[in-house]
Design an enzyme around this catalytic site. Structure first.
Site, PDB file in Angstrom:
ATOM      1  N   THR A 183       0.878  -1.175   0.000  1.00 61.92           N
ATOM      2  CA  THR A 183       0.000   0.000   0.000  1.00 61.92           C
ATOM      3  C   THR A 183       0.914   1.223   0.000  1.00 61.92           C
ATOM      4  OG1 THR A 183      -0.017   0.070   2.396  1.00 61.92           O
ATOM      5  CG2 THR A 183      -1.764  -1.194   1.354  1.00 61.92           C
ATOM      6  N   TRP A 443     -20.213  15.674  11.937  1.00 63.05           N
ATOM      7  CA  TRP A 443     -19.251  15.295  10.888  1.00 63.05           C
ATOM      8  C   TRP A 443     -19.502  16.105   9.628  1.00 63.05           C
ATOM      9  CZ3 TRP A 443     -15.331  12.680  12.580  1.00 63.05           C
ATOM     10  CH2 TRP A 443     -15.472  11.769  13.623  1.00 63.05           C
TER      11      TRP A 443
HETATM   12  P1  ADP Z   1      -3.351   4.302  -0.236  1.00 59.65           P
HETATM   13  O1  ADP Z   1      -4.317   3.633   0.710  1.00 59.65           O
HETATM   14  O2  ADP Z   1      -1.985   4.289   0.271  1.00 59.65           O
HETATM   15  O3  ADP Z   1      -3.814   5.642  -0.752  1.00 59.65           O
HETATM   16  P2  ADP Z   1      -4.509   2.803  -2.384  1.00 59.65           P
HETATM   17  O4  ADP Z   1      -4.166   3.090  -3.753  1.00 59.65           O
HETATM   18  O5  ADP Z   1      -4.708   1.397  -2.012  1.00 59.65           O
HETATM   19  O6  ADP Z   1      -3.350   3.396  -1.523  1.00 59.65           O
HETATM   20  O7  ADP Z   1      -5.761   3.691  -2.044  1.00 59.65           O
HETATM   21  C1  ADP Z   1      -7.024   3.205  -1.726  1.00 59.65           C
HETATM   22  C2  ADP Z   1      -7.872   4.344  -1.243  1.00 59.65           C
HETATM   23  O8  ADP Z   1      -8.060   5.316  -2.274  1.00 59.65           O
HETATM   24  C3  ADP Z   1      -9.264   3.944  -0.867  1.00 59.65           C
HETATM   25  O9  ADP Z   1      -9.306   3.396   0.427  1.00 59.65           O
HETATM   26  C4  ADP Z   1     -10.019   5.266  -0.970  1.00 59.65           C
HETATM   27  O10 ADP Z   1      -9.843   6.070   0.179  1.00 59.65           O
HETATM   28  C5  ADP Z   1      -9.330   5.951  -2.124  1.00 59.65           C
HETATM   29  N1  ADP Z   1     -10.123   5.778  -3.345  1.00 59.65           N
HETATM   30  C6  ADP Z   1      -9.975   4.841  -4.284  1.00 59.65           C
HETATM   31  N2  ADP Z   1     -10.870   4.978  -5.274  1.00 59.65           N
HETATM   32  C7  ADP Z   1     -11.636   6.047  -4.960  1.00 59.65           C
HETATM   33  C8  ADP Z   1     -12.757   6.712  -5.580  1.00 59.65           C
HETATM   34  N3  ADP Z   1     -13.267   6.316  -6.748  1.00 59.65           N
HETATM   35  N4  ADP Z   1     -13.278   7.777  -4.953  1.00 59.65           N
HETATM   36  C9  ADP Z   1     -12.782   8.197  -3.780  1.00 59.65           C
HETATM   37  N5  ADP Z   1     -11.725   7.626  -3.150  1.00 59.65           N
HETATM   38  C10 ADP Z   1     -11.161   6.558  -3.722  1.00 59.65           C
END
Ligand code: ADP
Length: 539
Positions: A183, A443
């Site tokens: 991650t 919130w």
């Molecule tokens: P990191 O957690 O280090 O940023 P990732 O690439 O695994 O790496 O990110 C996943 C996160 O990205 C999700 O948990 C979410 O918060 C965000 N995310 C992914 N896709 C979307 C989306 N379509 N809209 C909003 N947030 C998103």
């Protein structure tokens, strides 16, 4: 005896994809932009021969099933060869995120115990910054620039060139690992997620469906999302599986280079994070007549929230933005927003309401929302933590104890994302747990505010964060980048927002900047912003 199925227990394996490429799609092209901007072209027949050459060379060099082989590479043909060649050796492809700090890359390499590294020659200066902290047995260099590989390193072409060509892919159990990604650590230390042949095959089948990311053999696919980030959302696997033409941008991710490649290669499907699409839109708008793109090109957006203005903006150019949500932990497809048939007769405005949501869970993925009092109803407004489970959702992290902040006792992944689900089953993400703003006990969704701020005509980009406040505990601060040559005051943006938000939800302050700091994967870096503005002087 209880009845048995008569079906063959053939393991699900990426090796099958590799062999299909030669058998059925040998002439389909793979095009890569090289560092000098020239285009490298070869076919699935070349890809098959070279990926198997790599697998054979790795086995000859002593790589055993389950060993990790790291890649430090941009998106291009050789990285695709690694995607299939490393698993065909029975080994685990570990792609390294080249945008991390060198000491973080070293931490990840050591944690994963990577044995070999395959690296682009143009990235050797990056390797030099952490080489002393890691211990690769062999370093194999891809000569993208055509310059001879320096002594002490091996040349990738020579390495795979030694293969006899008489090699059968190493068949492993379908649950054996084929790849791993860490991650990116937006909210903590990087953690390793290990994919299996089975999880990757199942993810590919479902993600390629028309109701999913929708990739078929008639498509030309260009992943802008890096191949080191959640496997470029699986696009290279899907494309190879269906025999789609693949186009890779190499290190050139600026808008002009991408638009040029879309136009030249007639791209029909592409994927990237909102920040990339925002600058692409800007470039298109600056010169609308310059580019002739395939009408209806599908632009997958994910990784962080995409503002509605992005969908509207690309619609003007007949380019179709579609949202997907997921994480490294979910391979990454969790949900995707594709309009149901009955939604197609809704007004355009109503359709935006659904298109900008994160959408429905992909088949085989279960999703639920958990609030303080247990499961939250799917009523479109009740908010809870998003939890998922499924055959391509990780059930743990590599070499780390199971942790209840990441996994529930009944076996669901706690995503750390917060949202609501409507009666159609469409998820709307309102925040990450750590990005929520708690003002006077209520919130506030930073995502909703960001979307609205970015809807102001003078705003190019915006990120909204919680900043400590003496009276309200926290208040929202909007960090804003204006479009070149345009002006707006905080007061004007507040007036624009006041049409849709209650007064207490409005950003209390506005910081105008030239640039918003980004994470290694192009998301706004809210941890840094919170640090920068923690002492903000409220008026
Ligand atoms: P990191 O957690 O280090 O940023 P990732 O690439 O695994 O790496 O990110 C996943 C996160 O990205 C999700 O948990 C979410 O918060 C965000 N995310 C992914 N896709 C979307 C989306 N379509 N809209 C909003 N947030 C998103």
């Amino acid at each position: 005896m209880r009845m048995q199925s008569t079906m063959m227990p053939v393991p699900l394996s990426l090796n099958h994809f590799l062999e299909r490429a030669r058998l059925y799609h040998p002439k389909v092209e793979i095009v890569s932009r090289m560092p000098d901007k020239s285009l490298h072209r070869h076919t699935y027949a070349d890809f098959h021969r070279r990926a198997k050459g790599l697998a054979e060379a790795l086995v000859t060099a002593g790589i055993k099933p389950g060993d990790r082989v790291a890649t430090l590479m941009w998106n291009h043909y050789a990285h695709l060869e690694c995607y299939f060649g490393i698993p065909a050796a029975g080994a685990v492809m570990h792609n390294l995120n080249l945008r991390l700090f060198p000491h973080d890359i070293a931490f990840i390499v050591n944690h994963a115990k990577d044995r070999f590294l395959i690296v682009d020659d143009v990235l050797l200066p990056l390797l030099a910054q952490f080489a002393k902290d890691v211990n690769f047995e062999r370093i194999i260099v891809v000569p993208l620039t055509g310059k001879p590989v320096e002594q002490g390193h091996e040349d990738y072409e020579a390495f795979i060139g030694k293969a006899t060509g008489d090699f059968n892919c190493v068949e492993v159990d379908e649950n054996a690992p084929c790849g791993m990604c860490y991650t990116s650590g937006t909210t903590g230390n990087p953690k390793g997620v290990v994919y299996s042949h089975r999880s990757t095959v199942l993810h590919t089948l479902v993600a390629a469906l028309p109701g999913g990311i929708n990739v078929s053999g008639t498509d030309t696919v260009l992943p802008v999302v890096p191949m080191f980030h959640a496997n470029a959302w699986g696009l290279p696997f899907m494309s190879t599986f269906v025999g789609a033409k693949q186009v890779f941008p190499g290190p050139h991710l600026d808008s002009e280079s991408l638009l040029d490649l879309y136009q030249r290669e007639r791209v029909t499907v592409t994927g990237g994070v909102p920040t990339i699409w925002l600058s692409l839109l800007q470039t298109l708008r600056a010169n609308p007549a310059k580019y002739d793109l395939v009408p209806g090109m599908r632009m997958l957006v994910g990784g962080s929230a995409a503002p509605e203005s992005l969908f509207r903006g690309f619609d003007e150019f007949n380019l179709e933005v579609a949202t997907a949500w997921g994480m490294t932990e979910t391979s990454p497809l969790g949900t995707v927003s594709v309009l149901k048939p009955q939604m197609r007769s809704l007004s355009k405005e109503e359709q935006y309401g659904f298109r900008t949501k994160q959408g429905m869970a992909a088949p085989l993925v279960d999703i639920r929302l958990i609030g303080d009092e247990g499961e939250v109803p799917w009523d479109g407004s009740s908010v809870g933590e998003i939890q998922v489970r499924g055959p391509w959702v990780t059930g743990g992290y590599h070499d780390l104890p199971l942790n209840e902040s990441s996994f529930t006792a009944d076996g669901w992944l706690r995503t750390g994302d917060v949202g609501c689900i409507d009666s159609e089953g469409f998820l709307r993400l309102t925040d990450r747990t750590k990005d929520l703003i708690k003002s006077g006990g209520e919130w506030i969704s930073s995502v909703d505010l960001e979307n609205a701020v970015m809807g102001h005509p003078a705003v190019l980009e915006a990120s909204v964060i919680a900043v400590p406040h003496p009276r309200w505990a926290e208040r929202p601060l909007a960090v804003v980048v204006l479009r070149p040559g345009m002006r707006a005051t905080g007061e004007e943006i507040r007036d624009h927002l006041a049409k849709t938000f209650a007064k207490w939800q409005l950003p209390e302050g506005f910081a105008f900047v030239n640039e918003i700091p980004r994470t290694s994967t192009g998301k706004f870096l809210k941890t840094k912003l919170r640090e920068m503005y923690k002492d903000w002087k409220w008026e």
